[in-house]
Scaffold this motif. Sequence first.
Motif, PDB file in Angstrom:
ATOM      1  N   THR A  56      41.707  17.969 -14.020  1.00 51.20           N
ATOM      2  CA  THR A  56      42.476  17.157 -12.964  1.00 51.20           C
ATOM      3  C   THR A  56      41.803  17.416 -11.502  1.00 51.20           C
ATOM      4  OG1 THR A  56      44.439  17.421 -14.371  1.00 51.20           O
ATOM      5  CG2 THR A  56      44.803  16.978 -12.027  1.00 51.20           C
ATOM      6  N   GLY A  57      41.591  18.890 -11.188  1.00 53.79           N
ATOM      7  CA  GLY A  57      41.078  19.303 -10.154  1.00 53.79           C
ATOM      8  C   GLY A  57      39.786  18.554  -9.820  1.00 53.79           C
ATOM      9  N   LEU A  58      38.799  18.549 -10.905  1.00 56.05           N
ATOM     10  CA  LEU A  58      37.547  17.601 -10.673  1.00 56.05           C
ATOM     11  C   LEU A  58      37.895  16.247 -10.335  1.00 56.05           C
ATOM     12  CD1 LEU A  58      35.528  19.068 -13.755  1.00 56.05           C
ATOM     13  CD2 LEU A  58      35.143  19.453 -11.217  1.00 56.05           C
ATOM     14  N   ARG A  59      38.777  15.429 -10.933  1.00 54.61           N
ATOM     15  CA  ARG A  59      39.226  14.423 -10.541  1.00 54.61           C
ATOM     16  C   ARG A  59      39.378  13.904  -9.288  1.00 54.61           C
ATOM     17  NH1 ARG A  59      43.296  11.255  -9.263  1.00 54.61           N
ATOM     18  NH2 ARG A  59      44.764  12.975  -9.540  1.00 54.61           N
ATOM     19  N   VAL A  87      31.328  24.436 -15.370  1.00 56.52           N
ATOM     20  CA  VAL A  87      32.090  23.286 -15.390  1.00 56.52           C
ATOM     21  C   VAL A  87      31.426  22.001 -14.714  1.00 56.52           C
ATOM     22  CG1 VAL A  87      34.310  22.361 -14.975  1.00 56.52           C
ATOM     23  CG2 VAL A  87      34.026  24.798 -15.697  1.00 56.52           C
ATOM     24  N   PHE A  88      30.844  22.273 -13.616  1.00 56.16           N
ATOM     25  CA  PHE A  88      30.402  21.189 -12.654  1.00 56.16           C
ATOM     26  C   PHE A  88      29.076  20.765 -13.352  1.00 56.16           C
ATOM     27  CE2 PHE A  88      33.484  23.132  -9.662  1.00 56.16           C
ATOM     28  CZ  PHE A  88      33.540  22.088  -8.666  1.00 56.16           C
ATOM     29  N   GLU A  89      28.249  21.540 -13.883  1.00 60.98           N
ATOM     30  CA  GLU A  89      27.245  21.140 -14.752  1.00 60.98           C
ATOM     31  C   GLU A  89      27.504  20.223 -15.622  1.00 60.98           C
ATOM     32  OE1 GLU A  89      25.118  24.841 -15.356  1.00 60.98           O
ATOM     33  OE2 GLU A  89      24.700  24.942 -13.183  1.00 60.98           O
ATOM     34  N   ILE A  90      28.319  20.560 -16.696  1.00 60.07           N
ATOM     35  CA  ILE A  90      28.841  19.920 -17.724  1.00 60.07           C
ATOM     36  C   ILE A  90      29.407  18.814 -17.596  1.00 60.07           C
ATOM     37  CG2 ILE A  90      30.417  19.886 -19.871  1.00 60.07           C
ATOM     38  CD1 ILE A  90      29.817  22.864 -20.112  1.00 60.07           C
ATOM     39  N   SER A  91      30.206  18.598 -16.469  1.00 62.26           N
ATOM     40  CA  SER A  91      30.629  17.368 -16.089  1.00 62.26           C
ATOM     41  C   SER A  91      29.735  16.401 -15.414  1.00 62.26           C
ATOM     42  CB  SER A  91      31.937  17.573 -15.371  1.00 62.26           C
ATOM     43  OG  SER A  91      31.654  18.139 -14.067  1.00 62.26           O
ATOM     44  N   GLY A  92      28.611  16.647 -14.830  1.00 65.24           N
ATOM     45  CA  GLY A  92      27.636  16.024 -14.207  1.00 65.24           C
ATOM     46  C   GLY A  92      27.839  16.163 -12.840  1.00 65.24           C
ATOM     47  N   THR A  94      27.345  18.519 -10.520  1.00 64.27           N
ATOM     48  CA  THR A  94      25.985  18.855  -9.743  1.00 64.27           C
ATOM     49  C   THR A  94      25.015  17.975  -9.407  1.00 64.27           C
ATOM     50  OG1 THR A  94      24.934  19.419 -11.948  1.00 64.27           O
ATOM     51  CG2 THR A  94      26.016  21.129 -10.828  1.00 64.27           C
ATOM     52  N   GLU A  95      24.885  16.617 -10.118  1.00 65.70           N
ATOM     53  CA  GLU A  95      24.224  15.555  -9.934  1.00 65.70           C
ATOM     54  C   GLU A  95      24.706  14.567  -8.739  1.00 65.70           C
ATOM     55  OE1 GLU A  95      21.188  15.264 -11.057  1.00 65.70           O
ATOM     56  OE2 GLU A  95      21.341  16.947 -11.982  1.00 65.70           O
ATOM     57  N   TYR A 100      26.097  23.527  -2.132  1.00 69.41           N
ATOM     58  CA  TYR A 100      25.514  25.022  -1.449  1.00 69.41           C
ATOM     59  C   TYR A 100      26.001  26.559  -1.738  1.00 69.41           C
ATOM     60  CZ  TYR A 100      23.073  21.374   1.216  1.00 69.41           C
ATOM     61  OH  TYR A 100      22.269  20.254   1.585  1.00 69.41           O
ATOM     62  N   PRO A 101      25.318  27.502  -1.766  1.00 70.41           N
ATOM     63  CA  PRO A 101      25.911  28.648  -2.128  1.00 70.41           C
ATOM     64  C   PRO A 101      26.904  29.132  -0.848  1.00 70.41           C
ATOM     65  CG  PRO A 101      23.404  28.939  -1.910  1.00 70.41           C
ATOM     66  CD  PRO A 101      23.749  27.483  -1.415  1.00 70.41           C
TER      67      PRO A 101
END
Length: 111
Positions: A56-59, A87-92, A94-95, A100-101
Motif C-alpha cells: 500500500t505504501g509502495l502504491r 522490498v524496493f528491489e523485488i518490486s522493481g 529501484t529501476e 540516494y543514500p
Amino acid sequence: MQLVEKDNGEVTVLELGGRLDSNTSKVLEDKVMDILGQGKKKMLMDFQGVDYINSTGLRVLLLALQQLKKVSGQLVLCSIKDYMKEVFEISGYTEIFPIYPSQEEALTHFA
C-alpha cells in the motif's frame, strides 16, 4: 506516521517516519496531493525514519510519481534502510525511482 515538510529552494522535502502501510499511506497520499495542488513539481522523500513499508505504501509512491510526471515533475527517494531496500528491489522500484543514500546526495539530483 510522522511527516515533516520542508522547502529546500524549488524542492519540497518530505521527511517520513514510522510505518508506511494501509493504515498510514492515506496521510502521505493526501500530503502529496496537497503539494501538487500548490504547483510544486520537485519532491524528495526521505525515508530515514521509516521502519516498515508494504504494498500500500509502495502504491502511494507510484501514484505520486505518476502525478508528478503529468506536470513534468520529479520524485527522488533517499535514506532507505538496507532491510527495506530489498522490498524496493523485488518490486522493481529501484529501476523506477532515483534512490540516494542521503538527503544531501539526493538534493544534488535536482541541481
